[in-house]
Design an enzyme around this catalytic site. Structure first.
Site, PDB file in Angstrom:
ATOM      1  N   GLU A  98       0.830  -1.213   0.000  1.00 37.11           N
ATOM      2  CA  GLU A  98       0.000   0.000   0.000  1.00 37.11           C
ATOM      3  C   GLU A  98       0.866   1.264   0.000  1.00 37.11           C
ATOM      4  O   GLU A  98       0.517   2.247  -0.659  1.00 37.11           O
ATOM      5  CB  GLU A  98      -0.979  -0.007   1.180  1.00 37.11           C
ATOM      6  N   CYS A 142      10.011  -2.403 -10.522  1.00 30.29           N
ATOM      7  CA  CYS A 142       9.351  -1.481  -9.572  1.00 30.29           C
ATOM      8  C   CYS A 142      10.350  -0.710  -8.708  1.00 30.29           C
ATOM      9  O   CYS A 142      10.090   0.433  -8.339  1.00 30.29           O
ATOM     10  CB  CYS A 142       8.387  -2.263  -8.668  1.00 30.29           C
TER      11      CYS A 142
HETATM   12 ZN   LIG Z   1      -2.730  -2.975  -4.709  1.00 32.09          ZN
HETATM   13 ZN   LIG Z   2       7.142  -5.254  -9.648  1.00 32.38          ZN
END
Ligand SMILES: [Zn+2]
Ligand SMILES: [Zn+2]
Length: 183
Positions: free
Chosen positions: A133, A170
């Site tokens: 989150e 990411c």
């Molecule tokens: Zn999510």
């Molecule tokens: Zn990722």
């Protein structure tokens, strides 16, 4: 970047401390504090026919704590079960990007699935959801890599299959965001 953890209703303190530590471990150059004040569970968010709380309603209340706390991000943690319309439940929700996030511990306990109590497993699941989150608040969307922390999980097996890490796609996005706070 300053992250504040906000209790919503009564929440197990040990798990909050475990989340606090893990957030500091995974995100570089962040400070993370557990706020002294507790937010009461907004009873207006309760849906009596579902026996669950509307996640987005609580999330909007968390916004009130942003200015007071002086934090860049607020992670609300609650023990009640959360939902959004069209989904049976959610483990959490966040503004993407934004300053507020919420997670529910309700479905992270092994006991919920009829399994024996397992503190380490519970703490690990809580940490995974918290990091996921916070990742959203940094503008990260869901990732296609099923082991990445930003993969969308809608059952506990999918949460357990993720590793406590951002994938190589990411991670640079996380670093780019965090560097904005250092300036
Ligand atoms: Zn999510
Ligand atoms: Zn990722």
């Amino acid at each position: 970047m300053r992250i504040a953890i906000l209790r919503i209703g009564s929440v197990n303190m040990d798990v909050l401390e475990s989340i606090q530590k893990s957030l500091c471990d995974i995100f570089p150059e962040v400070s993370c504090a557990i706020l002294k004040s507790t937010m009461p569970i907004p009873e207006k968010a309760y849906n009596p026919s579902r026996h669950q709380y509307h996640s987005s309603d609580i999330l909007s209340k968390i916004r009130d704590y942003v200015e007071k706390s002086g934090a860049d991000r607020i992670l609300g943690v609650t023990e009640v079960d959360l939902y959004v319309p069209r989904l049976n439940f959610v483990f959490g929700e966040a503004e993407c990007p934004g300053k507020t996030a919420i997670i529910s511990l309700f479905r992270l306990k092994p006991e919920f699935y009829g399994e024996p109590t397992d503190w380490n497993l519970f703490a690990e699941r809580s940490t995974k959801e918290a990091i996921h989150e916070i990742g959203h608040t940094l503008g990260l969307e869901h990732c296609r890599n099923s082991t990445c922390i930003m993969f969308f999980s809608n059952n506990i097996q999918m949460t357990d299959a993720k590793i406590l890490k951002f994938c190589e796609k990411c991670w640079p996005k996380v670093l780019r965001w965090i560097s904005l706070f250092a300036e």
